[in-house]
Design an enzyme around this catalytic site. Structure first.
Site, PDB file in Angstrom:
ATOM      1  CG  HIS A  57      58.378  54.504 167.021  1.00 21.09           C
ATOM      2  ND1 HIS A  57      57.754  53.306 167.303  1.00 21.09           N
ATOM      3  CD2 HIS A  57      58.487  54.556 165.673  1.00 21.09           C
ATOM      4  CE1 HIS A  57      57.499  52.661 166.181  1.00 21.09           C
ATOM      5  NE2 HIS A  57      57.927  53.397 165.168  1.00 21.09           N
ATOM      6  CG  HIS A  80      52.217  52.329 161.792  1.00 18.80           C
ATOM      7  ND1 HIS A  80      51.929  50.990 161.576  1.00 18.80           N
ATOM      8  CD2 HIS A  80      53.525  52.492 161.482  1.00 18.80           C
ATOM      9  CE1 HIS A  80      53.021  50.372 161.159  1.00 18.80           C
ATOM     10  NE2 HIS A  80      54.000  51.256 161.101  1.00 18.80           N
TER      11      HIS A  80
END
Length: 250
Positions: free
Chosen positions: A16, A58
């Site tokens: 991730h 992100h």
């Protein structure tokens, strides 16, 4: 139909945000640490600078992961390239730059990493981000045996990506699996549904697979739960702990 992707070429376990918890998220060093942990694939996020350059980050804002402040989409590429994206994770990573998407593509090839690219548009930039991400991905993986998998919470961004690079597989990204999940996947020509493992159950997982779609789950860090999910038919798990969660977990 697009969803009949007979060969799912992506690893069962993918790190991730590049390297999970092992290194600073969405960085080149994170990719290196992913490989050191024995993981063969990564998930990461792409967002645009003010002048349209795709960067791997992100958050819409810079404070959490870098020494910068403000919105990513308000800063030009030259300014973003000066930021430190490592020190917030640990001082040992001080000086690690915020990477451009093109740099991450190149490192993925060097390290032989499969990629799931989350198109992460800042508010109001869905079309631009979808188009730019797909364009860079199509060029960067032009001759690759395993194409990148594009995913997004934004249907607008996914549709824009499909217009630019229809040959690249797409995944619909959701939190909880919605009632209309199949209609969404069909509408976007997706091959997979990506969902929050916290809310997934075996019956739902089996229904998704029975309908002919691939299923990916985020962000599972428990090896035993990962093992249960694989038994349900989950194809890929995104994890912050690629050193613990394995394809044969536990």
């Amino acid at each position: 139909m697009t969803r009949t992707l007979a060969d799912w070429p992506y690893p069962k376990v993918m790190a991730h945000r590049c390297g999970g918890a092992l290194g600073p998220e969405n960085t080149l060093v994170g990719l290196d640490m992913c490989v050191m942990a024995g993981c063969g694939g990564v998930e990461f996020d792409v967002m645009l600078s003010a002048d349209g350059m795709p960067f791997v980050i992100h958050d819409e804002t810079l404070e959490r992961t870098t020494n910068g402040s403000g919105r990513v989409c308000d800063m030009n590429a030259a300014s973003l390239m000066q930021l430190d994206a490592g020190a917030k994770h640990h001082r040992a990573f001080a000086g690690e730059p915020l990477p451009r998407f093109s740099e991450v593509i190149a490192r993925c090839h060097v390290l032989n990493l499969a990629a799931n690219i989350e198109i992460k548009p800042a508010e109001g930039f869905d079309v631009d981000t979808g188009e730019a991400t797909a364009r860079f991905a199509a060029i960067g993986w032009r001759d690759a045996k395993v194409p990148p998998l594009l995913s997004s919470f934004s249907e607008i961004a996914l549709n824009a990506a499909a217009q630019v690079a229809p040959q690249l597989p797409r995944g619909v990204l959701v939190d909880r699996v919605p009632v209309d999940w199949e209609a969404r996947c069909e509408r976007l020509g997706a091959v997979s549904l990506h969902t929050n493992g916290r809310y997934l159950d075996g019956a739902t997982a089996r229904a998704i697979k029975a309908a002919g779609y691939r299923l990916a789950v985020y962000t599972e860090n428990d090896p035993e739960q990962a093992h249960r999910m694989f038994a349900w038919g989950v194809d890929t798990i995104f994890t912050d702990r690629p050193d613990r969660v394995r394809a044969d977990s536990p």
